[in-house]
Write a protein that holds these residues in place. Structure first.
Motif, PDB file in Angstrom:
ATOM      1  N   GLY A  23       0.792  -1.213   0.000  1.00 13.97           N
ATOM      2  CA  GLY A  23       0.000   0.000   0.000  1.00 13.97           C
ATOM      3  C   GLY A  23       0.828   1.268   0.000  1.00 13.97           C
ATOM      4  O   GLY A  23       0.275   2.370  -0.118  1.00 13.97           O
ATOM      5  N   GLY A  24       2.158   1.134   0.131  1.00 10.88           N
ATOM      6  CA  GLY A  24       3.033   2.298   0.084  1.00 10.88           C
ATOM      7  C   GLY A  24       3.033   2.947  -1.291  1.00 10.88           C
ATOM      8  O   GLY A  24       2.706   2.322  -2.298  1.00 10.88           O
ATOM      9  N   ARG A  25       3.420   4.214  -1.324  1.00  5.67           N
ATOM     10  CA  ARG A  25       3.315   4.983  -2.555  1.00  5.67           C
ATOM     11  C   ARG A  25       4.688   5.312  -3.137  1.00  5.67           C
ATOM     12  O   ARG A  25       5.656   5.568  -2.415  1.00  5.67           O
ATOM     13  N   LEU A  26       4.733   5.313  -4.457  1.00  3.43           N
ATOM     14  CA  LEU A  26       5.934   5.677  -5.202  1.00  3.43           C
ATOM     15  C   LEU A  26       5.642   6.928  -6.025  1.00  3.43           C
ATOM     16  O   LEU A  26       4.575   7.052  -6.619  1.00  3.43           O
ATOM     17  N   ALA A  27       6.617   7.858  -6.074  1.00  5.55           N
ATOM     18  CA  ALA A  27       6.531   9.046  -6.923  1.00  5.55           C
ATOM     19  C   ALA A  27       7.834   9.172  -7.702  1.00  5.55           C
ATOM     20  O   ALA A  27       8.911   9.292  -7.104  1.00  5.55           O
ATOM     21  N   VAL A  28       7.736   9.120  -9.025  1.00 10.45           N
ATOM     22  CA  VAL A  28       8.904   9.175  -9.906  1.00 10.45           C
ATOM     23  C   VAL A  28       8.714  10.310 -10.890  1.00 10.45           C
ATOM     24  O   VAL A  28       7.689  10.378 -11.586  1.00 10.45           O
ATOM     25  N   ALA A  29       9.681  11.210 -10.981  1.00  8.68           N
ATOM     26  CA  ALA A  29       9.647  12.283 -11.967  1.00  8.68           C
ATOM     27  C   ALA A  29      10.667  11.992 -13.067  1.00  8.68           C
ATOM     28  O   ALA A  29      11.831  11.681 -12.779  1.00  8.68           O
ATOM     29  N   VAL A  30      10.219  12.087 -14.319  1.00  5.48           N
ATOM     30  CA  VAL A  30      11.091  11.876 -15.477  1.00  5.48           C
ATOM     31  C   VAL A  30      10.712  12.878 -16.560  1.00  5.48           C
ATOM     32  O   VAL A  30       9.656  13.510 -16.509  1.00  5.48           O
ATOM     33  N   ASN A  31      11.571  12.971 -17.570  1.00  6.30           N
ATOM     34  CA  ASN A  31      11.355  13.906 -18.666  1.00  6.30           C
ATOM     35  C   ASN A  31      11.043  13.169 -19.962  1.00  6.30           C
ATOM     36  O   ASN A  31      11.458  12.024 -20.160  1.00  6.30           O
ATOM     37  N   GLY A  32      10.342  13.855 -20.859  1.00  4.75           N
ATOM     38  CA  GLY A  32      10.038  13.296 -22.162  1.00  4.75           C
ATOM     39  C   GLY A  32      11.228  13.374 -23.104  1.00  4.75           C
ATOM     40  O   GLY A  32      12.197  14.105 -22.868  1.00  4.75           O
ATOM     41  N   ARG A  33      11.145  12.645 -24.187  1.00  4.63           N
ATOM     42  CA  ARG A  33      12.242  12.624 -25.172  1.00  4.63           C
ATOM     43  C   ARG A  33      12.463  13.981 -25.818  1.00  4.63           C
ATOM     44  O   ARG A  33      13.561  14.263 -26.297  1.00  4.63           O
TER      45      ARG A  33
END
Length: 257
Positions: free
Chosen positions: A137-147
């Motif tokens: 139930g833990g949460r993940l937050a990932v920030a990435v950029n587009g090509r």
């Protein structure tokens, strides 16, 4: 550092002994047109309850902008970054590899990976590790950029005789807004994607030159002169050097198994 270097080798050359390169890159984003900064926008969307872990936390700028949290752990592979992270009030700081986190399984409520997965040779190993340390139930937050993120800067490569400039600005291992949601879905459930709307409008050449230097190192006098001329020509024609951004936040949940 050539365009053929591995992601981790480039990260080591960029960040192991200095925070200056990252600081220069963050500074360029001050010219964004969105009245809500990236850090404020991100802070509203992060899972910040209970035990929070940010992996690859860099200079800790997020926590200086949105305020520290109780039970916050910050990690980075870089000694220089860890030294800066110790300035975040109340945070526990650990130097470690993102693919070998020093936590027991199922002991963290939230994991944040803000613009760091593309620095890894094996980003999928890191995602597996994030899933391992998260509680069900833990949460993940990932920030990435587009090509296409900040593609306008790539046009300056030929101007300064640096044909691999686009390689340096684009992410290896296809850790992009287009490909990463599926990679996250291999380990997590309830995957959502939200784009941060923004464009940079830069009125002078210096911030862009500083950004380029942060990526490839010092320019020769001739290279700097050529780059400055190209940037200022764009500013004269359009009133500013405009740079399109493409950054997304990928959120997900650790399943029960």
């Amino acid at each position: 550092m050539t365009g053929d270097a591995t992601a981790s080798a480039r990260a080591t050359s960029q960040y192991a002994t200095t925070t200056g390169n990252l600081t220069a890159r963050i500074a360029l984003h001050a010219y964004g047109t969105n009245p809500q900064s990236w850090f404020a926008w991100l802070g509203e969307r992060l899972p910040l309850a209970r035990d929070v872990l940010e992996v690859g936390a860099g200079t800790g700028e997020l926590w200086h902008r949105i305020g520290p949290r109780r039970r916050l752990t910050l990690t980075d592979f870089s000694p220089a970054m860890c030294a800066r992270l110790r300035e975040v009030p109340g945070a526990r700081v650990l130097r470690c590899d993102a693919t070998y986190l020093p936590f027991r399984a199922g002991t963290v409520d939230a994991v944040i990976a803000n613009s760091m997965l593309y620095h890894l040779d094996d980003p999928d190993a890191a995602l597996r590790e994030f899933a391992r340390v998260l509680r069900p139930g833990g949460r993940l937050a990932v920030a990435v950029n587009g090509r296409d993120h900040m593609a306008e800067l790539n046009t300056l490569g030929p101007v300064i005789g640096c044909p691999d400039l686009a390689v340096r600005f684009h992410h290896r291992n296809d850790v992009t807004a287009e490909a990463t949601p599926a990679r996250v879905a291999a380990h997590f459930t309830d995957v959502t994607v939200e784009r941060y709307p923004d464009e940079l409008v830069v009125p002078a050449a210096e911030p862009i030159l500083a950004y380029i230097v942060s990526m490839i190192g010092p320019l020769t006098v001739a290279e700097e002169s050529a780059a400055r001329a190209a940037i200022e020509a764009r500013i004269d024609a359009e009133g500013a050097f405009r740079v399109r951004k493409h950054t997304v936040l990928i959120s997900a949940t650790r399943g029960s198994r």
